[in-house]
Design a protein around this motif. Structure first.
Motif, short mmCIF file in Angstrom:
data_model
loop_
_atom_site.label_atom_id
_atom_site.label_comp_id
_atom_site.label_asym_id
_atom_site.label_seq_id
_atom_site.Cartn_x
_atom_site.Cartn_y
_atom_site.Cartn_z
N ASP A 289 32.75 7.41 78.61
CA ASP A 289 33.81 6.41 78.68
C ASP A 289 33.22 5.00 78.72
OD1 ASP A 289 35.72 8.37 78.66
OD2 ASP A 289 36.04 8.37 80.83
N GLN A 290 32.12 4.83 79.46
CA GLN A 290 31.48 3.52 79.55
C GLN A 290 30.98 3.06 78.18
OE1 GLN A 290 28.31 3.31 82.41
NE2 GLN A 290 27.99 1.12 82.13
N SER A 291 30.39 3.98 77.42
CA SER A 291 29.89 3.63 76.09
C SER A 291 31.03 3.29 75.15
CB SER A 291 29.09 4.80 75.51
OG SER A 291 27.94 5.05 76.28
N ARG A 292 32.13 4.02 75.26
CA ARG A 292 33.29 3.73 74.42
C ARG A 292 33.87 2.36 74.74
NH1 ARG A 292 34.27 9.40 74.63
NH2 ARG A 292 35.34 9.19 76.63
N ARG A 293 33.93 2.04 76.03
CA ARG A 293 34.45 0.73 76.42
C ARG A 293 33.55 -0.39 75.90
NH1 ARG A 293 35.73 3.49 81.27
NH2 ARG A 293 33.79 2.76 82.24
N ALA A 294 32.24 -0.18 75.98
CA ALA A 294 31.30 -1.19 75.50
C ALA A 294 31.43 -1.38 73.99
CB ALA A 294 29.87 -0.81 75.86
N ALA A 295 31.59 -0.25 73.27
CA ALA A 295 31.75 -0.34 71.82
C ALA A 295 33.05 -1.05 71.45
CB ALA A 295 31.71 1.06 71.21
N LYS A 296 34.11 -0.74 72.19
CA LYS A 296 35.41 -1.39 71.94
C LYS A 296 35.32 -2.89 72.21
CE LYS A 296 39.98 -1.66 71.64
NZ LYS A 296 40.72 -1.52 70.38
N LYS A 297 34.62 -3.25 73.28
CA LYS A 297 34.46 -4.67 73.62
C LYS A 297 33.68 -5.40 72.54
CE LYS A 297 32.83 -7.67 77.37
NZ LYS A 297 32.20 -7.71 78.71
N ALA A 298 32.61 -4.78 72.07
CA ALA A 298 31.79 -5.40 71.01
C ALA A 298 32.59 -5.53 69.73
CB ALA A 298 30.54 -4.57 70.78
N GLN A 299 33.40 -4.52 69.42
CA GLN A 299 34.23 -4.57 68.21
C GLN A 299 35.25 -5.70 68.29
OE1 GLN A 299 36.81 -1.14 67.59
NE2 GLN A 299 36.47 -1.26 65.39
N THR A 300 35.87 -5.86 69.46
CA THR A 300 36.84 -6.93 69.64
C THR A 300 36.18 -8.29 69.51
OG1 THR A 300 38.21 -5.56 71.10
CG2 THR A 300 38.52 -7.94 71.25
N ARG A 301 35.02 -8.43 70.13
CA ARG A 301 34.29 -9.70 70.04
C ARG A 301 33.99 -10.06 68.59
NH1 ARG A 301 29.37 -11.83 69.22
NH2 ARG A 301 28.72 -13.61 70.53
N THR A 302 33.50 -9.09 67.83
CA THR A 302 33.17 -9.34 66.43
C THR A 302 34.40 -9.71 65.63
OG1 THR A 302 31.28 -7.82 66.54
CG2 THR A 302 32.18 -8.31 64.35
N HIS A 303 35.50 -9.02 65.88
CA HIS A 303 36.74 -9.31 65.15
C HIS A 303 37.24 -10.72 65.46
CE1 HIS A 303 40.62 -8.84 63.31
NE2 HIS A 303 41.25 -8.94 64.46
#
Length: 227
Positions: A3-17
């Motif tokens: 779950d922590q890795s998924r949250r980090a990936a989601k955060k990075a994706q949002t930042r990039t977008h």
């Protein structure tokens, strides 16, 4: 994936977008003309989400566009064993100068210059980033010259580090900003870059030699000998 890795990936994706959306809008309409609320709406996120990732509008503009802020300090800290700090710094700056000027042939690079020309706020933030780069390089040089495994250092390493970081980065800043006005034609950029790179090499080689070679044999100019 946890779950922590998924949250980090989601955060990075949002930042990039958010970053990509903002930088596209800035390019199309100019930095000063695009409010953060419009960036958020175009990205499909809340205004607070934008600020969760980027503290200021200027930070959002410069996101992932400023390798030159940390690059000089990193060149000193990550230099191969046996390579003097100033040699590593000179080689890095000369290569960087050439790359920056070469980018004037690229539409993205030319667009960045247009953004800067239109926005006093961006010009001010660029100057602040330059001061940050200078401070980080100064600290890296002090570490190189005063650490337990430090190389042979100038007599006053802290003063020398301050002088080098201020003057060498000022020189390279002039060399990369001078060709902006007027911009060369895209087909001319490679030649301008080569000439600029050669000039940077001559100047910085001279500065390096003056600092590391003990040319003064007496005490008539102690202020210079201290550096």
């Amino acid at each position: 994936m946890s779950d922590q890795s998924r949250r980090a990936a989601k955060k990075a994706q949002t930042r990039t977008h958010v970053r990509d959306t903002a930088q596209r809008l800035f390019s199309e309409r100019g930095f000063d003309a695009v409010p953060i609320a419009e960036v958020a709406a175009a990205a499909g996120v809340a205004v607070q989400t934008v600020f969760n990732h980027f503290a200021t509008k200027e930070e959002l503009y410069w996101a992932d566009r400023t390798p030159w802020v940390d690059g000089p300090a990193a060149a000193v800290r990550e230099r191969p064993a046996g390579v003097p700090a100033l040699t590593a710094l000179r080689e890095h700056l000369v290569a960087s100068v050439g790359r920056f000027v070469e980018r004037l042939a690229d539409p993205t690079g030319r667009c960045t210059i247009a953004d800067l020309d239109r926005s006093p706020a961006l010009q001010a933030s660029e100057r602040e980033l330059h001061h940050t780069a200078e401070a980080r390089l100064r600290d890296a040089l002090v570490e190189a010259w005063t650490g337990p495994d430090g190389e042979q250092a100038p007599a006053d390493p802290r003063t020398a580090a301050a002088v080098v970081s201020a003057t060498w980065l000022a020189v390279t800043r002039i060399l990369v900003t001078q060709p902006r006005d007027p911009l060369p034609e895209p087909e001319e950029a490679a030649g301008v870059a080569a000439a600029t790179r050669a000039l940077a090499e001559r100047l910085l080689t001279r500065y390096e030699a003056e600092l590391v070679v003990p040319v003064l044999a007496d005490d008539t100019v102690p202020a210079l000998r201290a550096v």
